[in-house]
Motif scaffolding. Structure first.
Motif, mmCIF file in Angstrom:
data_model
loop_
_atom_site.group_PDB
_atom_site.id
_atom_site.type_symbol
_atom_site.label_atom_id
_atom_site.label_comp_id
_atom_site.label_asym_id
_atom_site.label_seq_id
_atom_site.Cartn_x
_atom_site.Cartn_y
_atom_site.Cartn_z
ATOM 1 N N VAL A 44 0.912 -1.224 -0.420
ATOM 2 C CA VAL A 44 0.684 -0.468 0.019
ATOM 3 C C VAL A 44 1.256 0.943 -0.297
ATOM 4 O O VAL A 44 1.872 1.443 0.431
ATOM 5 C CB VAL A 44 -0.805 -0.035 1.080
ATOM 6 C CG1 VAL A 44 -1.932 0.884 1.094
ATOM 7 C CG2 VAL A 44 -1.639 -1.300 1.257
ATOM 8 N N ASP A 45 0.550 2.217 -1.059
ATOM 9 C CA ASP A 45 1.408 3.187 -1.255
ATOM 10 C C ASP A 45 0.678 4.258 -0.516
ATOM 11 O O ASP A 45 -0.014 4.791 -0.743
ATOM 12 C CB ASP A 45 2.372 3.004 -2.581
ATOM 13 C CG ASP A 45 2.391 4.994 -2.731
ATOM 14 O OD1 ASP A 45 3.314 5.371 -2.119
ATOM 15 O OD2 ASP A 45 3.588 4.702 -4.042
ATOM 16 N N LEU A 46 1.386 4.828 0.366
ATOM 17 C CA LEU A 46 0.993 6.205 1.105
ATOM 18 C C LEU A 46 1.463 7.372 0.862
ATOM 19 O O LEU A 46 1.452 8.057 2.180
ATOM 20 C CB LEU A 46 0.622 5.975 2.664
ATOM 21 C CG LEU A 46 -0.100 3.971 2.901
ATOM 22 C CD1 LEU A 46 -0.688 4.128 4.679
ATOM 23 C CD2 LEU A 46 -2.012 4.555 2.816
ATOM 24 N N GLY A 47 2.248 7.632 0.084
ATOM 25 C CA GLY A 47 3.240 8.930 -0.488
ATOM 26 C C GLY A 47 4.431 8.429 0.359
ATOM 27 O O GLY A 47 5.087 7.449 0.049
ATOM 28 N N ALA A 48 4.590 9.156 1.157
ATOM 29 C CA ALA A 48 6.364 9.397 1.686
ATOM 30 C C ALA A 48 5.876 8.502 3.258
ATOM 31 O O ALA A 48 6.783 7.962 4.043
ATOM 32 C CB ALA A 48 5.905 10.739 3.570
#
Ligand SMILES: [Zn+2]
Length: 320
Positions: A44-48
């Protein structure tokens, strides 16, 4: 933990439309996807903040009348049936989040290692599938000391599996399990659990960082007291990404039973009433604040969203 919505609303009224827009934009951020990297690995890519959910396999146990302490077996079977699950044998998944935040790679709990059922202990295999070297784990943060969460720290030969990881444990959990007088007085059935904490942590006491639940454990990782399942059971909120990410450990066991029926108590809850209150409080807060929720025994990718359902809640895992 005591985020006051009323406080926010008062501030919102004062700041008017500008605040409302900011608040609504935050809540309306699109639900992220979990992309499948391998059968037991979802990212899951949550930005930072980047989250990798790693399966440690699963355990099976027969459903008996004692598994849910305070509901008749027929009601428990009906709840399983309603969720499309078998009623004779329970399958309990184990899933470990690996979170990259603030330049650190952090595991939450370490699974069964070589000490669980043959269907468990898959963390290392799934780390390899995710392209994550165990030597690259900077920190391990523990939710509590039950065997399925701590045993994977060492193999049967006694070697540490994550040699470069700093270890962080909730102080009250450490104090409870490492108390020799309490171990000596414990019923026979609990002695194995005490022995496991000593096998895993016994020679490390100087190296283990003990934190007070409520404290920031590492930059971007705040701990939340969630006592009940065990005396020092702790949840964690990861901040800094596009959505806040809550890892609530064993706040619930199987979702079809304990997310949908939060007042039911699983046999492993050491203080059932405290655990019940924590379950409701964390669920209500996660829904209100729009947090993603991950749980060690939740289904699918084991990270997803919560919504109200009847007198309880519904967990929907993130998919691709
Ligand atoms: Zn557990």
């Amino acid at each position: 933990m005591q985020l006051s919505r009323r406080g926010f609303l008062t501030a919102g009224a004062a700041f008017g439309a500008v605040w409302m827009m900011g608040g609504l934009t935050g809540c309306a951020a699109p639900t992220p996807r979990a992309s499948s990297v391998a059968p037991g690995v979802a990212r899951v890519d949550l930005g930072a903040v980047r989250v990798t959910m790693l399966s440690d396999g699963f355990g099976k146990r027969p459903l008996d009348a004692g598994f849910v302490r305070n509901a008749p077996l027929a009601e428990v079977q009906a709840a399983l049936r309603e969720a499309g699950l078998p009623t004779g044998t329970l399958t309990i998944p184990y899933t470990i989040p690996c979170v990259e935040v603030g330049g650190k790679r952090v595991l939450f709990d370490v699974g069964n290692g070589e000490f669980g059922q043959a269907t468990a202990g898959k963390l290392l295999e799934n780390l390899a599938a995710a392209g994550i070297d165990p030597k690259s784990i900077d920190a391990i943060v523990f939710s509590h000391f039950h065997g399925d969460h701590i045993n994977g720290l060492r193999n049967k030969a006694g070697a540490l599996v994550f040699p470069n990881a700093k270890l962080y444990v909730p102080e009250p959990e450490w104090a409870w399990w490492m108390d020799d007088a309490r171990m000596a007085a414990a019923p026979e059935a609990m002695k194995g659990a005490f022995a496991a904490t000593r096998r895993v942590f016994g020679q490390l006491s100087g190296a283990v960082q003990r934190f007070a639940p409520g404290a920031e454990v590492l930059p971007g990782i705040r701990s939340l007291a969630a006592f009940g399942h065990t005396p020092g059971h702790t949840a964690f909120l990861v901040e800094g990404g596009t959505r806040k990410f809550l890892f609530w450990g064993d706040t619930t066991n199987i979702a079809a039973l304990f997310v949908r029926h939060p007042d039911w108590a699983v046999s492993f809850d050491m203080d059932a009433e405290k655990a019940r209150l924590v379950r409701r409080q964390l669920s209500d807060t996660a829904i209100r604040e729009g947090w993603l929720v991950a749980g060690y025994h939740l289904p699918g990718s084991a990270v997803g969203t919560l919504a109200p359902r009847g007198t309880g809640y519904e967990f929907t895992p993130l998919g691709g």
